[in-house]
Design an enzyme around this catalytic site. Structure first.
Site, PDB file in Angstrom:
ATOM      1  N   GLY A  25      27.158  12.937  11.581  1.00 16.98           N
ATOM      2  CA  GLY A  25      28.581  13.244  12.160  1.00 16.98           C
ATOM      3  C   GLY A  25      28.622  13.595  13.336  1.00 16.98           C
ATOM      4  O   GLY A  25      27.619  13.414  14.376  1.00 16.98           O
ATOM      5  N   GLU A 184      49.577  11.839   9.656  1.00 18.81           N
ATOM      6  CA  GLU A 184      49.557  10.631  10.382  1.00 18.81           C
ATOM      7  C   GLU A 184      49.798   9.736   9.394  1.00 18.81           C
ATOM      8  O   GLU A 184      50.042   8.309   9.510  1.00 18.81           O
ATOM      9  CB  GLU A 184      47.979  10.828  10.981  1.00 18.81           C
ATOM     10  N   GLN A 331      35.650  18.875  18.259  1.00 19.17           N
ATOM     11  CA  GLN A 331      35.010  19.357  19.215  1.00 19.17           C
ATOM     12  C   GLN A 331      33.929  20.585  19.116  1.00 19.17           C
ATOM     13  O   GLN A 331      32.985  20.604  19.619  1.00 19.17           O
ATOM     14  CB  GLN A 331      36.360  20.182  20.185  1.00 19.17           C
TER      15      GLN A 331
HETATM   16  C1  LIG Z   1      40.600  12.111   7.560  1.00 15.07           C
HETATM   17  C2  LIG Z   1      40.203  12.808   8.850  1.00 15.07           C
HETATM   18  C3  LIG Z   1      40.824  13.100  10.135  1.00 15.07           C
HETATM   19  C4  LIG Z   1      40.433  14.038  10.826  1.00 15.07           C
HETATM   20  N1  LIG Z   1      41.049  13.924  12.110  1.00 15.07           N
HETATM   21  C5  LIG Z   1      40.908  14.614  13.040  1.00 15.07           C
HETATM   22  C6  LIG Z   1      41.355  14.710  14.222  1.00 15.07           C
HETATM   23  O1  LIG Z   1      42.214  13.940  14.457  1.00 15.07           O
HETATM   24  N2  LIG Z   1      40.608  15.620  15.379  1.00 15.07           N
HETATM   25  C7  LIG Z   1      39.709  16.115  15.190  1.00 15.07           C
HETATM   26  O2  LIG Z   1      39.144  16.799  16.138  1.00 15.07           O
HETATM   27  N3  LIG Z   1      39.080  16.252  13.919  1.00 15.07           N
HETATM   28  C8  LIG Z   1      39.654  15.687  12.953  1.00 15.07           C
HETATM   29  N4  LIG Z   1      38.947  15.592  11.697  1.00 15.07           N
HETATM   30  C9  LIG Z   1      37.710  16.596  11.501  1.00 15.07           C
HETATM   31  C10 LIG Z   1      36.511  15.967  12.135  1.00 15.07           C
HETATM   32  O3  LIG Z   1      36.314  14.833  11.818  1.00 15.07           O
HETATM   33  C11 LIG Z   1      35.337  16.913  11.770  1.00 15.07           C
HETATM   34  O4  LIG Z   1      35.647  18.462  12.200  1.00 15.07           O
HETATM   35  C12 LIG Z   1      34.120  16.534  12.272  1.00 15.07           C
HETATM   36  O5  LIG Z   1      33.769  15.255  11.819  1.00 15.07           O
HETATM   37  C13 LIG Z   1      32.972  17.586  11.887  1.00 15.07           C
HETATM   38  O6  LIG Z   1      31.815  17.142  12.163  1.00 15.07           O
HETATM   39  P1  LIG Z   1      30.400  17.456  11.653  1.00 15.07           P
HETATM   40  O7  LIG Z   1      29.382  16.748  12.288  1.00 15.07           O
HETATM   41  O8  LIG Z   1      30.452  18.822  11.132  1.00 15.07           O
HETATM   42  O9  LIG Z   1      30.876  16.750  10.134  1.00 15.07           O
HETATM   43  P2  LIG Z   1      30.880  14.950   9.928  1.00 15.07           P
HETATM   44  O10 LIG Z   1      31.348  14.232  11.055  1.00 15.07           O
HETATM   45  O11 LIG Z   1      31.679  15.092   8.517  1.00 15.07           O
HETATM   46  O12 LIG Z   1      29.440  14.544   9.370  1.00 15.07           O
HETATM   47  C14 LIG Z   1      28.664  14.942   8.262  1.00 15.07           C
HETATM   48  C15 LIG Z   1      27.907  13.878   7.932  1.00 15.07           C
HETATM   49  O13 LIG Z   1      26.932  14.537   6.972  1.00 15.07           O
HETATM   50  C16 LIG Z   1      26.417  13.461   6.108  1.00 15.07           C
HETATM   51  N5  LIG Z   1      26.275  14.341   4.711  1.00 15.07           N
HETATM   52  C17 LIG Z   1      27.051  15.228   4.329  1.00 15.07           C
HETATM   53  N6  LIG Z   1      26.028  15.670   3.123  1.00 15.07           N
HETATM   54  C18 LIG Z   1      25.287  15.129   2.941  1.00 15.07           C
HETATM   55  C19 LIG Z   1      23.876  15.105   2.092  1.00 15.07           C
HETATM   56  N7  LIG Z   1      23.744  16.080   1.267  1.00 15.07           N
HETATM   57  N8  LIG Z   1      22.834  14.470   2.753  1.00 15.07           N
HETATM   58  C20 LIG Z   1      22.679  13.650   3.554  1.00 15.07           C
HETATM   59  N9  LIG Z   1      23.904  13.550   4.430  1.00 15.07           N
HETATM   60  C21 LIG Z   1      25.040  14.337   4.222  1.00 15.07           C
HETATM   61  C22 LIG Z   1      27.903  12.855   5.984  1.00 15.07           C
HETATM   62  O14 LIG Z   1      27.646  11.404   5.334  1.00 15.07           O
HETATM   63  C23 LIG Z   1      28.277  12.747   7.342  1.00 15.07           C
HETATM   64  O15 LIG Z   1      27.819  11.434   7.988  1.00 15.07           O
HETATM   65  C24 LIG Z   1      39.294  14.801  10.615  1.00 15.07           C
HETATM   66  C25 LIG Z   1      38.985  14.556   9.399  1.00 15.07           C
HETATM   67  C26 LIG Z   1      38.981  13.748   8.699  1.00 15.07           C
HETATM   68  C27 LIG Z   1      37.951  13.632   7.293  1.00 15.07           C
END
Ligand SMILES: Cc1cc2nc3c(=O)[nH]c(=O)nc-3n(C[C@H](O)[C@H](O)[C@H](O)COP(=O)(O)OP(=O)(O)OC[C@H]3O[C@@H](n4cnc5c(N)ncnc54)[C@H](O)[C@@H]3O)c2cc1C
Length: 448
Positions: A25, A184, A331
Site C-alpha cells: 500500500g 463522497e 500522508q
Molecule cells: C475507500 C477509502 C477511501 C479513502 N480516501 C482517502 C482520501 O481521500 N485521502 C487519504 O489521504 N486517505 C484516504 N483513505 C485512507 C488511505 O487509503 C490509507 O490511509 C492508506 O492507504 C494507508 O496506507 P497503508 O500503506 O498503511 O495501507 P494500505 O494502503 O491499505 O495497504 C495495505 C496493503 O497491505 C496488504 N495486506 C493487508 N494484510 C495483508 C496480509 N495479511 N498479507 C499480505 N498483504 C496484506 C493489502 O492487500 C494492501 O495492499 C481512504 C481509504 C479507503 C479504504
C-alpha cells in the site's frame, strides 16, 4: 487442481540483510521505492498483486472509473529493469515469529533480518455480525465492483416491478458513516440520480429515490474542520441527500435498516463506511497492540523490537501533538515509508536514526461537481469550485503510474462535458458466502 504443497516462496538466498515488507500500500511502496538494492534484498508480500489508490475507490463503486485506473501492478512498479534483488510474492501473511525472525504464509515461511508491517486496515463492523453479513463494505476493488453491480441491479429491478413497496426499497440507499468515503459515495449517487438514471430508466420515477447518509456524531466529516463539515452538510442537502446526524445503525437484515431509537428504513442497499480497524498479523505480543493498531516508537520500531517496524494505518505512534496517533490517511503512510528507507540505511551503517515528524499537508473531500471542501495548512478552509479544482489536481498527481493519471484525467474531462458515468456495467466478481437473504431475493427475481 493446484497442489499448494508444491508451491514455496522461492526467494533466492542472500548474504545481504533481507528486508521483508508485508503490504504494497502507500507505506509499503514508499519504503520499497527508496530501498534501491545495493545494500539489501527486498521481499514484498501482498495478498493482491496491485497497489490500490483507495481515495478513488468510491468512483469505481459509482461507475465513474474503471478499477484498472485506480490500481497499479506491483510487479510493474518494481520490475527488474528498475529494481535489483527485489522480489514480489502474491501471498497472504498469516503470522510472524519475532523470536525465530520468520514470517508464515500458506506456501511456507521466510526468514527476515528486518520486517516491515504495512498491512493497513480492514472494515470494522463493531461486532455486529448481522450488518457484516448483509451490508456492502467499501475497502477493496472487489467490494467496489460488487457494490456497482448491485446498484445497477437495483435500478434494473426497480424498472421491472409494479409493487410500490418493493420498488421503494430498491430505490432507498443507506450509507452508514459520514467520513470522506460515505460523503463522497452519497454525493456521487446524488449526481447519478440527477444526470444519468432518469434517461437510462425512463419508466422509473427517480423523485422517489432516497439517499440516506447516517452518521453517529453531530457532524459529517468529523476528522475535518467544523467549517468543512458545515459546508459539506449544506452541499449534501442541496443535492437532496438526507443526512441523519447523531444516528446509529443498530441492525440490518438485508431488507430493513434499524436506527437506534427505533426508526426503520426499508432498503436493499446498506453501504457500511462507518469504521476501520488495523489489519493485524498474528504473532506479536499483546502489549505491542493498542486499539487494534501496533505500538511503535518515533522510528516506527514495534514496541520491544529493534528489527520489526510498522508503518501507515497499522502503526500507532503516540506523540505530544498526536496523542491518539496519526490520522488514518495516505500522508502519514507515505512519509513514514520514505523516512524508514533512510533509517534502515542508517541502521546498517551504525548511524543514528531520525525521528518521525508528521507534516500535515491538509485534507480534502469532494461532494459533487464544483462542490468540495479543503482544510489547508495555515488554518485555510476552502469550499466550492477552488476546493473542487484542488481535489481534482491533487488526486490526479497522487495517482501511481502515468497511464492511470491519463485515464483518470480523460475520464473526468469527458464526464465534465457529457455528465456521463461510463462504466455502468453489472459484473459481479463474487457472490458473498453465506449471503442467504440476498441470495433468496436474487433467486426470487431471477436476475443473477
Ligand atoms: C475507500 C477509502 C477511501 C479513502 N480516501 C482517502 C482520501 O481521500 N485521502 C487519504 O489521504 N486517505 C484516504 N483513505 C485512507 C488511505 O487509503 C490509507 O490511509 C492508506 O492507504 C494507508 O496506507 P497503508 O500503506 O498503511 O495501507 P494500505 O494502503 O491499505 O495497504 C495495505 C496493503 O497491505 C496488504 N495486506 C493487508 N494484510 C495483508 C496480509 N495479511 N498479507 C499480505 N498483504 C496484506 C493489502 O492487500 C494492501 O495492499 C481512504 C481509504 C479507503 C479504504
Amino acid at each position: 487442481m493446484l497442489d499448494v504443497d508444491k508451491l514455496s516462496l522461492n526467494i533466492p538466498d542472500t548474504t545481504k540483510p533481507r528486508v521483508v515488507i508485508i503490504g504494497g500500500g502507500f507505506g509499503g511502496i514508499n519504503v520499497a521505492q527508496r530501498l534501491k538494492c545495493k545494500d539489501f534484498q527486498v521481499v514484498m508480500l501482498d495478498r493482491q498483486n496491485y497497489h490500490g489508490f483507495w481515495p478513488l475507490l468510491y468512483q469505481v463503486a459509482t461507475a465513474g472509473l474503471e478499477p484498472d485506473s485506480i490500481a497499479e501492478p506491483l510487479r510493474k512498479m518494481f520490475g527488474s529493469d528498475k529494481f535489483e534483488d527485489f522480489h514480489f510474492r502474491l501471498v497472504k501473511v498469516n503470522g510472524v515469529n519475532p523470536i525465530a525472525k520468520m514470517v508464515h504464509t500458506v506456501v511456507g515461511d521466510l526468514a527476515y533480518d528486518y520486517l516491515i508491517i504495512a498491512t493497513g486496515t480492514k472494515t470494522n463492523y463493531f461486532g455486529n455480525d448481522e450488518v457484516k453479513k448483509n451490508s456492502f463494505p467499501l475497502k477493496q476493488v472487489p467490494h467496489a465492483l460488487n457494490l456497482r453491480s448491485h446498484l445497477f441491479q437495483c435500478f434494473e429491478q426497480a424498472s421491472m416491478t409494479a409493487d410500490p413497496e418493493l420498488q421503494q426499497s430498491l430505490l432507498n440507499f443507506v450509507i452508514v458513516g459520514g467520513g470522506p468515503t460515505g460523503v463522497e459515495t452519497a454525493g456521487a449517487l446524488a449526481e447519478m440520480r440527477k444526470h444519468i438514471l432518469p434517461t437510462d430508466y425512463p419508466g422509473v420515477d427517480f423523485n422517489r429515490m432516497n439517499i440516506y447518509l447516517v452518521e453517529g456524531m453531530d457532524r459529517v466529516l468529523p476528522p475535518m474542520s467544523p467549517e468543512a463539515s458545515e459546508k459539506t452538510l449544506k452541499y449534501l442537502q442541496e443535492m437532496g441527500v438526507v443526512v441523519k446526524l447523531n444516528a446509529l445503525v443498530e441492525g440490518y437484515d438485508g431488507y430493513v435498516a434499524t436506527i437506534k431509537g427505533g426508526e426503520e428504513i426499508q432498503t436493499q442497499t446498506l453501504v457500511w463506511a462507518a469504521g476501520v480497524q488495523g489489519a493485524l498479523i498474528d504473532g506479536l505480543p499483546a502489549e505491542a497492540v493498542e486499539r487494534g493498531r501496533i505500538l511503535v516508537n518515533r522510528y516506527n520500531q514495534v514496541l520491544g523490537y529493534d528489527d520489526i517496524f510498522a508503518i501507515g494505518d497499522i502503526a500507532f505512534m503516540k506523540t505530544d501533538k498526536w496523542p491518539k496517533g496519526h490520522p488514518g490517511v495516505a500522508q502519514p503512510a507515505i512519509q513514514q515509508g520514505k523516512l524508514l528507507s533512510k533509517n534502515l540505511r542508517r541502521l546498517i551503517k551504525g548511524e543514528k536514526m531520525e525521528e518521525f515528524e508528521y507534516v500535515d499537508k491538509g485534507s480534502l473531500a469532494i461532494i459533487g461537481r464544483n462542490r468540495a471542501v479543503a482544510d489547508l495548512p495555515g488554518n485555510i478552509h476552502l469550499g466550492g469550485f477552488f476546493a473542487w479544482m484542488t481535489w481534482l489536481f491533487v488526486h490526479v498527481m497522487a495517482l501511481v503510474g502515468f497511464r492511470n493519471k491519463l485515464v483518470v484525467l480523460s475520464n473526468w474531462v469527458y464526464r465534465f462535458f457529457t455528465y456521463e458515468n461510463g462504466t455502468r456495467l453489472i459484473i459481479r466478481p463474487f457472490v458473498r458466502k453465506g449471503d442467504t437473504v440476498r441470495q433468496q431475493f436474487i433467486n426470487k427475481y431471477n436476475t443473477e
